[in-house]
Design an enzyme around this catalytic site. Structure first.
Site, PDB file in Angstrom:
ATOM      1  N   SER A 166       0.839  -1.194   0.000  1.00 17.64           N
ATOM      2  CA  SER A 166       0.000   0.000   0.000  1.00 17.64           C
ATOM      3  C   SER A 166       0.875   1.245   0.000  1.00 17.64           C
ATOM      4  CB  SER A 166      -0.868  -0.006   1.263  1.00 17.64           C
ATOM      5  OG  SER A 166      -1.488   1.241   1.472  1.00 17.64           O
ATOM      6  N   TYR A 201      -2.888  -0.536   9.970  1.00 14.51           N
ATOM      7  CA  TYR A 201      -2.855  -0.860   8.546  1.00 14.51           C
ATOM      8  C   TYR A 201      -1.495  -0.508   7.947  1.00 14.51           C
ATOM      9  CZ  TYR A 201      -4.194  -0.769   3.604  1.00 14.51           C
ATOM     10  OH  TYR A 201      -4.272  -0.980   2.248  1.00 14.51           O
TER      11      TYR A 201
END
Length: 183
Positions: free
Chosen positions: A65, A78
């Site tokens: 990501s 995350y």
């Protein structure tokens, strides 16, 4: 022949809201987000790597990501998990090539911002306008738009095909220029 490790997600307790501080982070939620994203990539790799080793070839593509590259407010769990996936990708590329075969490659893809059911409320308001966070993302994306999911396919196809036979341990960024934005 190919494994796409696309585990991903977040939960509210692993997020630090604007009116909170680091001390409000729920460690049990943080652990669940690590388990979902990072352990959720490690376990399928253990399972599907074995037949690739037996066949003597294959390709693994993990989903990282933008949060792995740039610290982003609020998404503590995350971001930590996705940074771990980028590191795990490099580790596994070396592990597989040196202990098994260079015909098995391990890479990752790092998507920029794509509106999905998972993040729609974070990036857009119910009327379709941008939230402050969505506007911030677009402001920092040279393409001035969110990505379309099918725009990930070409990079994935490249990474699982023989066209990338000498590519391993890399994280391919597909982000409309978000990671290269500078003021």
């Amino acid at each position: 022949d190919a494994l796409l490790n696309a585990a991903g997600g977040n939960m509210s307790g692993a997020v630090i809201a604007p009116d909170q501080t680091f001390f409000d982070l729920k460690t049990e939620a943080f652990q669940k987000v690590l388990d979902l994203n990072l352990t959720g990539t490690v376990i399928p790799t253990q399972v599907f790597l074995r037949p690739m080793v037996e066949a003597g070839r294959g390709s693994i593509v993990n989903f990282s990501s933008m949060a792995a590259f740039r610290p982003m407010t609020r998404v503590c769990g995350y971001a930590a998990a996705k940074a771990g996936i980028s590191n795990f990708t490099a580790f596994m590329a070396n592990e597989v090539a040196t202990k098994f075969t260079s015909a098995i490659r391990v890479n990752a893809i790092a998507p920029g911002f794509f509106i999905t059911n998972q993040n729609r409320a974070l990036l857009t308001n119910p009327d379709g306008s941008l939230t402050q966070r969505g506007a911030d993302v677009i402001r920092q994306t040279p393409f001035k738009r969110f990505g379309e999911p099918e725009e990930l396919c070409g990079t994935i196809q490249y990474l699982i095909s023989d066209a990338s036979a000498f590519v391993t341990g890399t994280v391919a960024v597909v982000d409309g220029g978000f990671n290269s934005f500078a003021m």
